[in-house]
Design a protein around this motif. Structure first.
Motif, short mmCIF file in Angstrom:
data_model
loop_
_atom_site.label_atom_id
_atom_site.label_comp_id
_atom_site.label_asym_id
_atom_site.label_seq_id
_atom_site.Cartn_x
_atom_site.Cartn_y
_atom_site.Cartn_z
N ALA A 182 0.85 -1.19 0.00
CA ALA A 182 0.00 0.00 0.00
C ALA A 182 0.88 1.23 0.00
N ALA A 183 1.13 1.76 -1.18
CA ALA A 183 2.04 2.89 -1.31
C ALA A 183 1.36 4.19 -0.90
N ALA A 184 2.04 4.96 -0.07
CA ALA A 184 1.50 6.26 0.31
C ALA A 184 1.67 7.23 -0.83
N PRO A 185 0.78 8.22 -0.96
CA PRO A 185 0.92 9.21 -2.02
C PRO A 185 2.18 10.04 -1.80
N GLU A 186 2.82 10.42 -2.88
CA GLU A 186 4.01 11.24 -2.80
C GLU A 186 3.64 12.68 -3.15
N PHE A 187 3.87 13.59 -2.21
CA PHE A 187 3.54 14.98 -2.43
C PHE A 187 4.75 15.70 -3.03
N PRO A 188 4.54 16.84 -3.66
CA PRO A 188 5.65 17.65 -4.14
C PRO A 188 6.53 18.06 -2.98
N PRO A 189 7.77 18.49 -3.25
CA PRO A 189 8.68 18.88 -2.17
C PRO A 189 8.05 19.93 -1.27
N VAL A 193 -6.35 3.53 -6.27
CA VAL A 193 -7.36 4.46 -6.77
C VAL A 193 -6.98 5.92 -6.54
N VAL A 194 -6.66 6.27 -5.29
CA VAL A 194 -6.40 7.68 -5.00
C VAL A 194 -4.91 8.01 -4.94
N GLY A 195 -4.06 7.01 -4.78
CA GLY A 195 -2.62 7.27 -4.74
C GLY A 195 -2.12 8.06 -5.94
N PRO A 196 -2.45 7.62 -7.16
CA PRO A 196 -1.98 8.37 -8.34
C PRO A 196 -2.54 9.79 -8.40
N ILE A 197 -3.75 9.98 -7.93
CA ILE A 197 -4.35 11.33 -7.95
C ILE A 197 -3.57 12.25 -7.02
N LEU A 198 -3.34 11.77 -5.79
CA LEU A 198 -2.64 12.59 -4.81
C LEU A 198 -1.20 12.87 -5.22
N ALA A 199 -0.61 11.94 -5.95
CA ALA A 199 0.78 12.09 -6.35
C ALA A 199 0.96 13.12 -7.46
N THR A 200 -0.12 13.45 -8.15
CA THR A 200 0.04 14.32 -9.33
C THR A 200 -0.61 15.69 -9.20
N VAL A 201 -1.63 15.86 -8.35
CA VAL A 201 -2.37 17.12 -8.34
C VAL A 201 -2.24 17.93 -7.06
N ASP A 244 -5.51 25.95 0.46
CA ASP A 244 -4.95 24.70 -0.08
C ASP A 244 -3.98 24.91 -1.24
N GLY A 245 -3.48 26.13 -1.39
CA GLY A 245 -2.53 26.38 -2.46
C GLY A 245 -3.12 26.27 -3.86
N GLY A 246 -4.45 26.33 -3.95
CA GLY A 246 -5.09 26.24 -5.26
C GLY A 246 -5.59 24.85 -5.64
N TRP A 247 -5.43 23.89 -4.73
CA TRP A 247 -5.86 22.51 -5.02
C TRP A 247 -7.33 22.45 -5.41
#
Length: 274
Positions: free
Chosen positions: A8-15, A227-235, A268-271
């Motif tokens: 279960a990979a956690a989402p990766e956020f931008p720096p 399902v949501v990991g890729p979304i959180l990692a990109t937006v 939210d920085g524009g999210w």
């Protein structure tokens, strides 16, 4: 994000931008002579909010479930008017101890305390997670609002800010329990504004996106990771600082926002614009 189980990979956020983020300027004396209650004051957004309110002149009832955090807060800021209250605000006894510590005057309430839900989807959420998340994120703010309203109504004024979430605006930012709780917080916020706005009470919410705090947010579902990991990692925009969120909260609590009521303010920085 916290460590997750295998598969279960956690989402990766931008720096993180926390180190380079501008520190919002304080407004000296903005809350002079006023008393504010802040929950979750031992860490993260709650701590930053308590410190900002106190620095701007408020007497702050700082509530948290962890005594050591409050002890450190008070010890590190002996010059500020901080009243620590340790207790579980999901129960009436904890709520009463917080309200009693205010000493009969409550000008502002910031419902900041909250917990995550391990990103559990509807098919996987267990009763214990559902009940605990709803108790902390929704029932506790409701009970505190219910408890402070008589004091505010007698005074003819008062400001309340609930900390909602990006998860109150979409379904891809958390699991089902957290999402449901924060959607409900928005409804609670608007209901208070409608029923008591004409009596001098303002109630608004701040909806943070990613924030650099120590809140535990593991992803314990392989399905959620897919399902949501890729979304959180990109937006997801870079995380905000707790101080940036505290600036939004204290603005809504202040007279500067006197004409703002029943609003859910994304910070939210524009999210939310994506």
């Amino acid at each position: 994000m916290s460590t997750t189980p295998a598969g279960a990979a956690a989402p990766e956020f931008p720096p993180q931008s926390a180190a380079s983020a501008p520190v919002p300027a304080h407004v000296p004396g903005r809350f002079a002579g006023r008393t504010a209650i802040v929950t979750g004051a031992g860490s993260g957004i709650g701590r930053a909010t308590a410190l900002r309110l106190a620095t701007e002149g408020a007497r702050v009832v700082a509530a948290d479930v962890v005594a050591e955090r409050l002890e450190a807060l008070v010890a590190e800021h002996p010059d500020l008017d901080l009243v620590p209250v340790v207790g579980d605000i999901t129960g009436e006894d904890g709520v009463r101890s917080v309200v009693d510590a205010a000493g009969g005057r409550i000008d502002a309430l910031a419902n900041v305390a909250g917990i995550m839900d391990a990103f559990l989807p509807p098919a996987e959420v267990d009763d214990a997670t559902w009940d605990r998340v709803l108790a902390v994120n929704l029932t506790a703010p409701m009970r505190l609002i219910r408890a402070v309203l008589p004091v505010m109504l007698e005074a003819g004024r008062g400001a309340i800010v609930n900390v909602s979430s990006e998860a109150s605006l979409r379904a891809s930012a958390s699991g089902v329990a957290y999402t449901a709780s924060k959607h409900a917080v928005n409804g609670l916020t608007k209901s208070v504004a409608v029923f008591h706005g004409q009596q001098g009470i303002r109630c608004n919410a701040v909806a943070p996106g990613a924030v650099a705090t120590n809140i535990e947010a593991p992803m314990r579902s392989e399905h959620a990771a897919r399902v949501v990991g890729p979304i959180l990692a990109t937006v997801v925009p870079a995380p905000a600082t707790a101080e940036q969120l505290a600036a939004s909260i204290t603005w809504l609590l202040s007279d500067d926002a006197a004409n703002v009521n029943g609003v859910v303010l994304p910070s939210d920085g524009g999210w939310s614009a994506i």
